[in-house]
Design a protein around this motif. Structure first.
Motif, PDB file in Angstrom:
ATOM      1  N   LEU A 343     -46.915  35.119 -91.884  1.00 39.76           N
ATOM      2  CA  LEU A 343     -47.583  34.986 -90.583  1.00 39.76           C
ATOM      3  C   LEU A 343     -47.316  33.617 -89.961  1.00 39.76           C
ATOM      4  CD1 LEU A 343     -49.409  36.485 -88.628  1.00 39.76           C
ATOM      5  CD2 LEU A 343     -51.390  35.573 -89.856  1.00 39.76           C
ATOM      6  N   ALA A 344     -47.322  32.567 -90.796  1.00 41.61           N
ATOM      7  CA  ALA A 344     -47.106  31.218 -90.268  1.00 41.61           C
ATOM      8  C   ALA A 344     -45.714  31.062 -89.660  1.00 41.61           C
ATOM      9  CB  ALA A 344     -47.313  30.186 -91.377  1.00 41.61           C
ATOM     10  N   PHE A 345     -44.703  31.672 -90.279  1.00 38.62           N
ATOM     11  CA  PHE A 345     -43.337  31.547 -89.779  1.00 38.62           C
ATOM     12  C   PHE A 345     -43.065  32.466 -88.587  1.00 38.62           C
ATOM     13  CE2 PHE A 345     -42.383  29.750 -94.052  1.00 38.62           C
ATOM     14  CZ  PHE A 345     -41.775  28.582 -93.623  1.00 38.62           C
ATOM     15  N   ASN A 346     -43.953  33.423 -88.350  1.00 37.73           N
ATOM     16  CA  ASN A 346     -43.717  34.390 -87.272  1.00 37.73           C
ATOM     17  C   ASN A 346     -44.874  34.449 -86.278  1.00 37.73           C
ATOM     18  OD1 ASN A 346     -41.138  35.975 -88.207  1.00 37.73           O
ATOM     19  ND2 ASN A 346     -42.423  35.808 -90.025  1.00 37.73           N
ATOM     20  N   VAL A 347     -45.773  33.467 -86.319  1.00 37.14           N
ATOM     21  CA  VAL A 347     -46.960  33.521 -85.465  1.00 37.14           C
ATOM     22  C   VAL A 347     -46.589  33.464 -83.988  1.00 37.14           C
ATOM     23  CG1 VAL A 347     -47.323  31.008 -85.550  1.00 37.14           C
ATOM     24  CG2 VAL A 347     -49.255  32.541 -85.131  1.00 37.14           C
ATOM     25  N   GLU A 348     -45.539  32.720 -83.643  1.00 40.75           N
ATOM     26  CA  GLU A 348     -45.154  32.634 -82.238  1.00 40.75           C
ATOM     27  C   GLU A 348     -44.628  33.974 -81.731  1.00 40.75           C
ATOM     28  OE1 GLU A 348     -42.501  29.732 -79.329  1.00 40.75           O
ATOM     29  OE2 GLU A 348     -42.821  29.205 -81.429  1.00 40.75           O
ATOM     30  N   ARG A 349     -43.820  34.656 -82.572  1.00 42.79           N
ATOM     31  CA  ARG A 349     -43.341  35.988 -82.185  1.00 42.79           C
ATOM     32  C   ARG A 349     -44.500  36.960 -82.055  1.00 42.79           C
ATOM     33  NH1 ARG A 349     -39.698  34.911 -86.467  1.00 42.79           N
ATOM     34  NH2 ARG A 349     -37.646  34.222 -85.736  1.00 42.79           N
ATOM     35  N   LEU A 350     -45.463  36.871 -82.976  1.00 43.75           N
ATOM     36  CA  LEU A 350     -46.620  37.762 -82.932  1.00 43.75           C
ATOM     37  C   LEU A 350     -47.431  37.540 -81.657  1.00 43.75           C
ATOM     38  CD1 LEU A 350     -48.430  39.852 -84.308  1.00 43.75           C
ATOM     39  CD2 LEU A 350     -49.600  37.967 -85.468  1.00 43.75           C
ATOM     40  N   VAL A 351     -47.601  36.300 -81.263  1.00 40.80           N
ATOM     41  CA  VAL A 351     -48.358  35.995 -80.037  1.00 40.80           C
ATOM     42  C   VAL A 351     -47.627  36.540 -78.821  1.00 40.80           C
ATOM     43  CG1 VAL A 351     -49.142  34.125 -78.538  1.00 40.80           C
ATOM     44  CG2 VAL A 351     -49.548  33.995 -80.989  1.00 40.80           C
ATOM     45  N   ARG A 352     -46.305  36.365 -78.776  1.00 43.78           N
ATOM     46  CA  ARG A 352     -45.543  36.902 -77.646  1.00 43.78           C
ATOM     47  C   ARG A 352     -45.642  38.419 -77.584  1.00 43.78           C
ATOM     48  NH1 ARG A 352     -41.427  32.913 -78.850  1.00 43.78           N
ATOM     49  NH2 ARG A 352     -40.226  34.531 -79.918  1.00 43.78           N
ATOM     50  N   GLU A 355     -49.019  39.271 -76.251  1.00 49.69           N
ATOM     51  CA  GLU A 355     -49.056  39.026 -74.812  1.00 49.69           C
ATOM     52  C   GLU A 355     -48.388  40.156 -74.043  1.00 49.69           C
ATOM     53  OE1 GLU A 355     -49.090  34.117 -74.651  1.00 49.69           O
ATOM     54  OE2 GLU A 355     -47.194  35.220 -74.516  1.00 49.69           O
ATOM     55  N   GLY A 356     -47.283  40.688 -74.615  1.00 46.16           N
ATOM     56  CA  GLY A 356     -46.615  41.807 -73.966  1.00 46.16           C
ATOM     57  C   GLY A 356     -47.441  43.074 -74.009  1.00 46.16           C
ATOM     58  N   GLN A 361     -51.198  36.299 -70.624  1.00 49.28           N
ATOM     59  CA  GLN A 361     -50.686  35.104 -71.299  1.00 49.28           C
ATOM     60  C   GLN A 361     -51.852  34.282 -71.815  1.00 49.28           C
ATOM     61  OE1 GLN A 361     -48.092  32.738 -68.859  1.00 49.28           O
ATOM     62  NE2 GLN A 361     -47.023  31.870 -70.610  1.00 49.28           N
ATOM     63  N   PHE A 362     -51.857  34.047 -73.153  1.00 51.62           N
ATOM     64  CA  PHE A 362     -52.963  33.337 -73.773  1.00 51.62           C
ATOM     65  C   PHE A 362     -52.958  31.848 -73.427  1.00 51.62           C
ATOM     66  CE2 PHE A 362     -52.416  36.789 -77.143  1.00 51.62           C
ATOM     67  CZ  PHE A 362     -53.353  37.607 -76.538  1.00 51.62           C
ATOM     68  N   LEU A 363     -51.776  31.242 -73.425  1.00 50.28           N
ATOM     69  CA  LEU A 363     -51.653  29.806 -73.164  1.00 50.28           C
ATOM     70  C   LEU A 363     -50.791  29.608 -71.927  1.00 50.28           C
ATOM     71  CD1 LEU A 363     -51.042  28.566 -76.835  1.00 50.28           C
ATOM     72  CD2 LEU A 363     -53.182  28.466 -75.561  1.00 50.28           C
ATOM     73  N   SER A 364     -51.421  29.654 -70.774  1.00 49.54           N
ATOM     74  CA  SER A 364     -50.677  29.535 -69.524  1.00 49.54           C
ATOM     75  C   SER A 364     -50.161  28.111 -69.346  1.00 49.54           C
ATOM     76  CB  SER A 364     -51.579  29.908 -68.349  1.00 49.54           C
ATOM     77  OG  SER A 364     -50.913  29.640 -67.124  1.00 49.54           O
TER      78      SER A 364
END
Length: 416
Positions: A343-352, A355-356, A361-364
């Motif tokens: 999860l730590a290595f892929n958290v940014e992909r998960l957030v994107r 968002e889709g 968008q969580f962090l505008s």
């Protein structure tokens, strides 16, 4: 082969199918609880590391790793050149540049206060990343005698100034004129606008040429000090101390951690508090492990009594159930570490992806300076999380195992 009896029986009990399905369910819930707790702890700490790393990079993009300044008002030409030459002689220093830093009032369509930093455009890129943070205009537009100025993006917005416009800089210096004392002021042309991603700099910093700053503040050939860039920013304190000793105590040498000590101390404290709070999730899962093992001991009272009559000591009985509890704890911890790292290595992909899916968008970027969710898993944090989880799991086995060792064989077998 050396195979302790308690270990063998504990492993056998772990593999055996339980007569009571509810106990198996509680054991599985304990494993999942520990795994989820460890996963959450690793992920949150990694994200906090990522934010700290991102903020450090943005701060160090605008400030230097270390600075050499005078004990008094400034350094004369011979002094700062000697200090700069001495610093460059250290193999740990990779860049050095003189600077002037003073306060001023800027007037465009509106008025705003800011820090004016006089820099040498030729040597400044060796100590900061300002040249790569220009959003509008050209950094090489700063030329001696032409009185150009580089504004932070928010400062330019407050002043209502764009590239090509002129702003008036009021210095806190008084000059005598035939009509009396007048403040020192100079008109500057905006040649570039930068965006550092930190409000402290985007809203409160403007840069001009070093020689223009000397003329504006009537400093002659003096400068405020020399900024340094090092090979290893985490060695800044040691380098600063060595340079201070080398310069004979005639100069003040400070590193980036001292200049931003309160900020990074707050981040470190927040990370520690989050680690302690999230460790409580693992502690709750450990309580589930206690209830699971207590019910298991109750279910296995007849087996314990038989083992005791066959000569197993109370300590060995205690070891049997500690083995069982430890296996559950180890398995849950390993599962949590694997999940946490994934999860730590892929958290940014998960957030994107989220968002889709949610179409929001969580962090505008219009609101937040950091509009992504950075993550930086560090071995020390992962090891600390693993150790905490294993210790809590081991502590959770003590009471049930002690209770198993206290089972009276005669009472347990009375109605069997």
């Amino acid at each position: 082969m050396f195979r302790p009896l308690a270990l063998c029986i504990g492993l056998r009990y772990t593999r055996a199918k339980r007569r009571n399905g509810f106990i198996s369910f509680i054991s599985a819930a304990s494993v999942l609880g520990i795994a989820l707790g460890v996963t959450a702890l690793i992920t949150v700490v990694s994200v906090m590391n990522g934010f700290e790393k991102e903020l450090r990079a943005r701060i160090l993009g605008m400030i230097s790793h270390a600075t050499i300044s005078g004990v008094g008002s400034g350094l004369g030409a011979s002094e700062w050149q000697a200090a700069m030459s001495s610093a460059q002689g250290d193999s740990r220093v990779v860049g050095a540049a003189p600077y002037i830093e003073r306060e001023a009032m800027l007037q465009g369509q509106q008025v705003a206060g800011a820090i004016i930093r006089g820099i040498d455009p030729a040597s400044e890129p060796s100590v900061s990343q300002i040249a790569g943070q220009i959003k509008h205009g050209r950094f090489d537009g700063l030329k001696a005698g032409e009185f150009g100025i580089v504004l932070g993006q928010e400062l330019a917005w407050v002043l209502g100034a764009q590239v090509g416009d002129r702003v008036t800089v009021y210095a806190p210096e008084v000059r005598a004129t035939p009509v009396g004392a007048m403040p020192t002021l100079r008109s500057f042309k905006v040649v570039a606008v930068f965006e550092a991603g930190m409000q402290e700099y985007d809203r409160g910093l403007a840069m001009i040429h070093l020689q223009d700053a000397q003329r504006l503040y009537r400093m002659g050939d003096q400068v405020t000090g020399v900024r340094l860039k090092l090979t290893d920013l985490f060695q800044a304190w040691h380098v600063a101390r060595d340079l201070a000793d080398q310069l004979g105590g005639l100069y003040r040498v400070r590193d980036w951690s001292q200049e931003n000590a309160n900020f990074f101390e707050a981040v470190r404290m927040e990370k520690m508090v989050m680690f302690i709070i999230l460790s409580l999730i693992v502690a709750v899962a450990a309580f589930n492990l206690v209830s699971s093992l207590v019910m298991l001991v109750t279910d296995k009272q007849a087996d314990i009594a038989i083992l005791r009559t066959l000569g197993l000591s109370p300590r060995e009985v205690m070891g049997v159930f500690m083995v069982q509890g430890s296996i559950i704890g180890v398995f849950g911890t390993l599962l949590g570490v694997a999940g946490g790292l994934a999860l730590a290595f892929n958290v940014e992909r998960l957030v994107r992806w989220l968002e889709g899916v949610l179409d929001r968008q969580f962090l505008s970027p219009d609101i937040y300076y950091i509009s992504t969710l950075p993550s930086d898993p560090q071995a020390a944090d992962i090891i600390a999380t693993t150790v905490v989880a294993l210790i809590l799991a081991a502590l959770a086995t003590l009471y049930p195992a002690w209770r198993a060792s206290r089972v009276d064989p005669a009472a347990a077998l009375r109605y069997e």
